[in-house]
Design an enzyme around this catalytic site. Structure first.
Site: not given
Length: 801
Positions: A652-653
């Site tokens: 995830f970012e």
């Protein structure tokens, strides 16, 4: 070097010598010049130097004027970026060193002399390729034609690929109908590290078209149906009585683990806390002081004890003893170190910085070590001065300075390794304050909805869930209390030349570059092994850091872990392996076509769950393998989990860009947005993390073998045939072309290209294809056993006349 450039360099040298000889401490605001404390020796005529084109960062207009005054060879390119003027120039290494003294630094080296020669050869090769491409029609593929609606507007997104994409002159144009009006727009060509990736387009639309047509300037065309990217209607009603929203502020490591311990006490049947075996270095520093104001007279003193263990109690005084012809003398008296400087016959002090350093390292070595400033010779005469040592840490006393035990929150009804494991871990990078909240919010939701929400109950009953709120607690504390842009941990591997207090925010190791797969130590791009102050410093060796070894330990000791999510910020990316490539842009091995299809299919579920919270869309251009959508990240932890442990590992970012409708542009949210925004990010990505947990659950319950079909199948053909495989689900296909039994050692169907689907097999002679498929859950088509003498694999024979 040309004669004119040599003459110009001599002029510059005269100007530089005159300026430094004046001993000015400040030439004008923002441009500092080192003070010369002793007479500078004559400088020899510079040797002939190579020339390169660099991009300079020029802090202000006066600095730009100085470039002209010194006769620096500027090109015609200059632009302002974030308040800094960027100017390209033709310079030698000596000129680069001189410009630094005026606050002008090199941002990037654009072209070297060797590269000029290479570029010439490259251009010649490119013209041949372009001429060849221009003589034949290209093939265009539409990879994606999507629309999506985010918080404020509807967008059209297109990715297309052309067989002539290696030539920059190849242009693609999209046309579609919007409210009865035909519209068109050119696509952008995307090239990364020298490899052509695809062309793309993204823009707001007032109505959703049913199809798009992409045309190449070389004549190729393709038409595709426009489909919805995220947010398709899903069956069932929204959840009722599902509780969420358990975070109301950014949480430092101590708070995170206090919350974890509280949950373990409250839900003893569902939670346990796992102490990782490798303690961190601790939120601690040696105490330091820098005595002296100029580079060759400064002395950097560092305590032997940690600041909180006595180093902060030390002080150092350089003094004139008040007598003539006095010797240099060091007295270490408890917490005070007294340095009586040597004097001459007039009573004037004559001790150089290096002499004082030698004396301190001899007579006060039980308390401190001393060094010159950043490797300076220390030839200048020191002046009387007093300084108190400090570790510079500002956290309150209740924040422990001792080595930290990193913990994992283990959630599950059956925590004995019998259930499939899922791992979520956050804050490898200290400044990413939102990411730990995602794990805590997820833990709270799983536990507090367990008693009354059927879906939550089945997840907790059938999975073994591991959540690590902060991988990097030392760096996180430093980010919260000292330097909010801290990325790395706090371990200082720099030598004396780079360990003065002014460098303290640059020390540390990037924990997401410290792993053993695709590392910088193996030649992969995206980390430094030599620059200890680099933001992506990989450390002195692979797995040198306890924080990285903890993750390895977790994967080694809990072999039931099958899925993982590495939570970072910011930018709104959703990525998976491969995560690194070498200088030739050769990536780590790509997943099989079936594995890649599973990554994409699972991602669709996870990203839809993220969108459910407030409509945030993780863009298709920011979804996919790491090198395809971002950059190479040598030695990242997800690659270790995927390649060494076979764990499906995503990244995830959090913190997707927000679209400003009034300004018609995307705006970044940052590592530490206002908590109102950070809260929303935590909520939506907790949705996503639970979405990944649901993917793991569905995978564990999948006992249905895949089915496949070769198209075309058995038959007689008059010429070469392209065979493709249709599958009932994402599955890896192993095959042979020589009539032998297929096994796990056989060839497998690969991707046909970057961000493309499965390859086809070109059959140009009579061939029997034998194959079987295996899905992500390990189910094998027809229950075929590749390790036995089983014959129930698939087979077709294509006869080529």
């Amino acid at each position: 070097m040309t004669k004119q450039k040599k003459q110009k360099w001599k002029r510059n040298l005269v100007v530089m010598t005159a300026i430094t000889g004046l001993g000015f401490s400040t030439f004008y605001p923002g441009l500092s010049i080192p003070v010369a404390a002793v007479e500078q020796p004559d400088q020899p005529i510079p040797k002939e130097e190579s020339v390169s084109i660099v991009q300079l960062e020029v802090p202000n207009q006066k600095a730009k004027d100085k470039l002209l005054e010194l006769g620096i060879d500027l090109t015609h390119r200059a632009q302002e970026h974030n308040g800094i003027l960027e100017v390209d120039a033709v310079v030698t290494p000596s000129e680069i060193a001189m410009l630094k003294t005026f606050g002008i630094k090199v941002k990037d080296t654009l072209i070297t002399e060797n590269q000029w020669n290479a570029r010439t050869a490259e251009r010649q090769a490119a013209t041949k390729i372009e001429a060849s491409l221009a003589s034949s029609e290209d093939t265009v593929k539409i990879l994606r034609a999507n629309y999506y609606t985010n918080q404020s507007e509807t967008f059209l997104y297109i990715e297309a690929k052309t067989s002539a994409g290696t030539a920059a002159s190849t242009a693609l144009t999209a046309t579609w109908t919007e409210n009865g009006v035909e519209k068109s727009a050119a696509l952008n060509r995307f090239v990364d590290y020298g490899e052509y990736m695809y062309h793309w387009l993204e823009l707001p639309i007032s109505a959703i078209p049913s199809s798009v047509k992409v045309t190449s300037n070389l004549g190729g065309t393709a038409t595709g149906t426009v489909t919805q990217w995220l947010g398709a209607d899903k069956p069932g009603n929204p959840k009722k009585h599902y509780v969420k929203d358990f975070v109301d502020h950014y949480m430092a490591p101590g708070e995170l683990y206090e919350r974890a311990e509280e949950l373990a006490k409250e839900f003893p049947d569902l939670v346990e806390i796992i102490d990782m075996p490798n303690k961190t270095n601790g939120y601690r520093r040696l105490a330091q002081a820098q005595l002296g104001n100029t580079t060759n007279t400064a002395v950097v003193v560092t305590s032997k004890a940690w600041g909180h263990e006595g180093g902060n109690d030390l002080s150092v005084e350089f003094r004139n003893p008040g007598t003539i012809n006095a010797p240099l003398k060091v007295t270490a008296d408890g917490k005070k170190i007294l340095v009586d400087l040597a004097t001459d016959s007039s009573g004037k002090t004559v001790s150089t910085a290096q002499q004082v350093i030698t004396a301190l390292n001899s007579d006060a070595k039980q308390l401190v070590s001393a060094a010159t400033y950043r490797g300076n010779t220390g030839a200048g005469i020191v002046s009387p001065v007093t300084a108190k040592l400090t570790d510079g840490l500002n956290a309150p006393a209740n924040v422990s300075r001792d080595p930290f035990t990193v913990k994992a929150i283990r959630i599950g009804k059956h925590r004995d390794g019998s259930k499939p494991g899922v791992l979520g871990y956050a804050q490898e990078h200290a400044r990413e304050w939102v990411t730990p909240l995602v794990t805590i919010e997820t833990a709270e939701r799983l536990l507090r909805n367990y008693a009354h929400d059927g879906e939550t109950k089945k997840l907790v009953d059938n999975l073994d869930i591991f959540l690590v709120p902060t991988v990097n607690p030392d760096g996180a504390n430093y980010s919260f209390y000292d330097y909010n842009m801290q990325r790395k941990n706090m371990t200082n591997y720099c030598g004396p030349a780079e360990s003065d207090p002014a460098y303290r925010t640059s020390w540390g190791v990037d924990l997401n570059r410290n792993h053993s797969v695709g590392s910088a130590f193996d030649g992969y791009v995206g980390a430094s092994t030599t620059q200890c102050r680099s933001g992506t410093y990989a450390g002195p060796a692979e797995n040198s850091e306890p924080e990285a070894r903890n993750l390895v330990w977790l994967a080694d000791n809990f072999s039931n872990i099958k899925f993982a999510m590495n939570i970072h910020s910011y930018g709104g990316y959703f990525m998976w392996s491969p995560g690194a490539y070498d200088p030739n842009r050769k990536t780590l091995p790509r997943p099989t076509a079936g594995e890649e299809a599973f990554y994409w299919a699972a991602s669709d579920n996870i990203l839809n769950d993220i969108q459910d919270h407030r409509g945030t869309v993780i863009l298709p251009s920011r979804t996919g393998p790491i090198p395809d959508v971002l950059y190479s990240a040598a030695g990242n932890s997800a690659d270790y989990l995927w390649y060494e442990k076979g764990i499906y590992a995503w990244n995830f970012e959090v913190g997707a860009d927000l679209w400003n409708k009034e300004k018609q542009r995307w705006e970044a949210v940052g590592f530490q947005p206002t908590f109102a925004e950070g809260h929303e990010e935590a909520m939506e990505f907790a949705n996503g993390l639970i979405g990944m947990i649901k993917v793991a659950y569905n995978n564990a319950k999948d006992h249905q073998p895949p089915s496949t079909k070769a198209v075309p199948g058995n038959g007689k053909f008059s010429g070469p045939v392209d065979v493709q495989f249709e599958t009932s689900e994402a599955a890896t296909i192993y095959y042979t072309l020589d009539g032998s039994r297929p096994t796990f050692e056989s060839a497998h169907i690969k991707l046909s290209g970057t961000r493309e689907g499965a390859e086809t097999l070109k059959v140009d002679k009579t061939t029997t294809i034998n194959w079987f498929a295996v899905d992500a859950a390990g189910n094998i088509e027809k229950n075929y056993n590749p390790l036995s003498n089983s014959k129930n694999f698939n087979s077709v024979t294509l006869t080529i006349k």
